[in-house]
Design an enzyme around this catalytic site. Structure first.
Site, PDB file in Angstrom:
ATOM      1  CD  GLU A  95     -10.038  -8.061  -2.736  1.00 58.85           C
ATOM      2  OE1 GLU A  95      -8.946  -7.504  -2.948  1.00 58.85           O
ATOM      3  OE2 GLU A  95     -10.882  -7.595  -1.951  1.00 58.85           O
ATOM      4  CB  CYS A 142     -10.056  -1.343  -8.610  1.00 61.24           C
ATOM      5  SG  CYS A 142     -10.533  -2.662  -7.494  1.00 61.24           S
ATOM      6  CG  HIS A 166      -2.183  -0.925   0.681  1.00 62.57           C
ATOM      7  ND1 HIS A 166      -2.230  -2.250   1.021  1.00 62.57           N
ATOM      8  CD2 HIS A 166      -3.230  -0.697  -0.141  1.00 62.57           C
ATOM      9  CE1 HIS A 166      -3.291  -2.797   0.455  1.00 62.57           C
ATOM     10  NE2 HIS A 166      -3.917  -1.875  -0.253  1.00 62.57           N
ATOM     11  CG  ASP A 187      -5.586  -8.775  -2.010  1.00 57.22           C
ATOM     12  OD1 ASP A 187      -4.467  -9.030  -1.528  1.00 57.22           O
ATOM     13  OD2 ASP A 187      -6.313  -7.864  -1.585  1.00 57.22           O
TER      14      ASP A 187
HETATM   15  C1  PEP Z   1      -6.679  -5.520  -5.001  1.00 57.84           C
HETATM   16  O1  PEP Z   1      -6.536  -6.417  -4.170  1.00 57.84           O
HETATM   17  O2  PEP Z   1      -6.393  -5.638  -6.202  1.00 57.84           O
HETATM   18  C2  PEP Z   1      -7.202  -4.214  -4.588  1.00 57.84           C
HETATM   19  C3  PEP Z   1      -7.509  -3.299  -5.481  1.00 57.84           C
HETATM   20  O3  PEP Z   1      -7.324  -3.964  -3.271  1.00 57.84           O
HETATM   21  P1  PEP Z   1      -6.110  -3.637  -2.302  1.00 57.84           P
HETATM   22  O4  PEP Z   1      -4.897  -3.365  -3.138  1.00 57.84           O
HETATM   23  O5  PEP Z   1      -6.521  -2.461  -1.493  1.00 57.84           O
HETATM   24  O6  PEP Z   1      -5.988  -4.888  -1.511  1.00 57.84           O
HETATM   25 MG    MG Z   2      -7.406  -6.309  -2.200  1.00 54.67          MG
END
Ligand code: PEP
Ligand code: MG
Length: 584
Positions: free
Chosen positions: A432, A503, A190, A456
């Site tokens: 995911e 996303c 993140h 994920d």
């Molecule tokens: C993902 O897992 O692709 C996602 C968009 O969520 P995060 O990166 O916040 O886990």
């Molecule tokens: Mg995720």
């Protein structure tokens, strides 16, 4: 001596500046006997005063740069600092037991911390965290040790750290922090994702930067190719200044596309949306021509503070986002805490495998008060724009049904209270977890949309921790296993007349984009800073052409084969483009 360190290119751009090592020093407290107790109390008072001035400065800075909620953390710290119930017993201990201020502070503070932590009451637990932080600050002054504070950096630097937590990253001042590099982490950790939304170049997963780079060393950070160069020669500096200028010029070209729709050569429109973490990110979305928000990671609202955000605070944030987007779609994801995103004040037990643990929707379905507060805030904000809600980490149909029924309950309660709620809120889910990708046909009958979270989805499909640089070679978005799962999800949704977004970081990847176009993805959501580049690529692609090669791609055997193939197509396109402009 010049040294080149390789890492993972986590956020584009080039930075050239001095190294600033961000490390937390060890604060070692020893017990000593003091003879002049009054002088020792004075020394303690002096440390209190210095801490107060420092905290006031940080609070003011946080208020200006990051908003009221972040500043509130430091206001709480200031209260602790002047609390006689904490301060007086420390002075009494110094005088009564003839001990040094460090020892008296440590003992008394620990007594309070243990006492508050043992209480059931959430508010008291949060006070324990505040006291711990404040104690650290006073101790650092007594011991003459500096605690680095990323938000107070006031000269151009490149941060060198073992790791940066998302809240460390949120505190970076973009004016001075030109880039950062870490020992650990991957492209989808993140702090890397936040670096992209803050448009700060970053190289992560280097394994060795903290070992190899001294404070103040001259550093080039190449976030395009994932390199860090320490003490470069004049020639290398010139070369990188030219590379930086070329990149900036390229960005100027992309910027011309800000008001264009994203339509392929053969007239096929896809939506290019942005991933955001805070309402402040909307500015970047609009500046980069985002056609919507495909993922609002609401967990950042819960982080970097000492207690849960209230319904009002959340409502204000969600309303601000949907209003600023002026009717464009905004997909808000409910709280996805866990994995690398911790909330210390929830005081959850440490887990062996946090990415596979009690997190996201699993936690929300159990801690329902917290979940319902968020849903109420979202429902209330829904009347101010085009808000859609999605649930993270759905593994089973039951989880989706339960989450949705709680949402409906809260909606009905609000309506019974006479509070307006939009009737058009779409409710979807993140795909995911491989189980939900495989069962997409079943889910598709009950959701309004899917958003594929490849960060994920790839980690779980390949069984490779997204934070672990040792296994980062398994983060393979082009692996046919991933492509086939993505196809299953898109086909299943389209069969039911539902739309599909993505996303995860894969949506903004230049090799993946042509494939996703061929697979029929409807919405691509990425860091705002990637949107214009993606748009310029999509304007030159043909949906029909990608349709004709997609079967071939899905039948390839390895990620490398897919990558080679797409690169060849792209090169051919450039050659054809040049040929046609030549003959024109
Ligand atoms: C993902 O897992 O692709 C996602 C968009 O969520 P995060 O990166 O916040 O886990
Ligand atoms: Mg995720």
């Amino acid at each position: 001596m010049t040294n080149e360190i390789l890492g993972i290119a986590a956020s584009s751009g080039i930075a050239i500046a001095k190294a600033f090592r961000l490390e937390n020093p060890k604060l070692i407290v020893e017990k000593t006997t003091v003879l002049n107790m009054n002088q020792e109390v004075e020394r303690f008072e002096q440390a209190l005063e210095t801490s107060k001035i420092e905290l006031e400065g940080i609070k003011e800075h946080a208020f200006k740069e990051l908003g009221e909620d972040k500043a509130a953390i430091f206001a709480a710290h200031l209260l602790v600092l002047s609390d006689p119930e904490l301060i007086n017993p420390i002075k009494e201990k110094i005088k009564g037991e003839q001990v040094n201020a460090e020892f008296a502070l440590d003992e008394v503070a620990n007594m309070f911390i243990n006492m508050f932590e043992a209480m059931e009451n959430e508010y008291m637990k949060e006070r324990a965290a505040d006291i711990r932080d404040v104690t650290k600050r006073i101790l650092s002054h007594l011991l003459g040790v500096t605690i680095p504070n990323p938000s107070m950096i006031a000269e151009e630097v490149i941060i060198i750290a073992e790791d940066l937590t998302p809240s460390d990253t949120a505190q970076l001042n973009r004016q001075y922090v030109k880039g950062f590099t870490t020992d650990i982490g991957g492209r989808t950790s993140h702090s890397a994702i936040m670096a992209r939304s803050m448009e700060i170049p970053a190289v992560v997963g280097t394994k060795t930067v903290t070992n190899d780079i001294e404070n103040g060393a001259f550093v080039i950070l190449d976030g395009l190719d994932g390199k860090v160069i320490v003490n470069p020669s004049d020639g290398v500096i010139k070369e990188y200044e030219a590379k930086k200028a070329a990149y900036e010029a390229q960005k100027v070209e992309w910027a011309k596309l800000v008001n264009e729709r994203t339509v392929t050569k053969d007239g096929y429109h896809v939506e290019l949306a942005a991933n955001i973490g805070t309402p402040e990110d909307i500015k970047g979305v609009l500046e980069n021509g985002g056609e919507g928000v495909g993922l609002y990671r609401t967990e950042f609202l819960y982080m970097g503070r000492t207690q849960l955000p209230t319904e009002e605070e959340q409502f204000d944030a969600y309303k601000a986002v949907v209003e600023q987007m002026e009717g464009k779609p905004v997909v808000v994801r409910t709280l996805d805490i866990g994995g690398d995103k911790e909330l210390p004040y929830l005081d959850l037990p440490k887990e062996m495998n946090p990415f596979l643990g009690f997190r996201a929707i699993r936690l929300c379905l159990e801690m329902q008060d917290m979940f319902r507060t968020q849903l109420r805030a979202l429902l209330k904000a829904s009347v101010y724009g085009n808000l859609k809600i999605m649930f993270p980490m759905i593994a089973t149909l039951n989880e989706f049904r339960q989450a949705k029924s709680i949402l409906i309950e809260e909606k009905e309660k609000l309506q019974a209270e006479g509070i307006a709620v939009s009737e058009k809120i779409e409710v979807g889910m993140m795909v995911e977890i491989p189980s939900s990708a495989v069962m997409a046909d079943v889910f598709a009958k009950e959701v309004d949309f899917f958003s594929i979270g490849t960060n994920d989805l790839i980690q779980y499909t390949m069984a490779a921790d997204r934070m672990n640089e040792r296994v980062s070679y398994l983060y393979q978005p082009y692996n046919p296993a991933i492509l086939r799962l993505v196809k299953m999800v898109i086909d299943a949704a389209h069969k039911e007349g539902k739309w599909v977004g993505m996303c995860g970081e894969m949506a903004g990847d230049e090799i993946a984009i042509p494939i996703l176009l061929g697979l029929g993805l409807d919405e691509f959501s990425m860091s705002a800073s990637s949107i214009l580049k993606a748009r310029s690529q999509l304007l030159n692609l043909s949906k029909a052409e990608m349709n004709t090669v997609i079967e071939q791609v899905l039948n390839m055997k390895t990620a490398e084969e897919v990558e080679r193939f797409i690169k060849e197509i792209e090169v051919e396109k450039v050659l054809n483009l040049n040929k046609s402009s030549f003959t024109r």
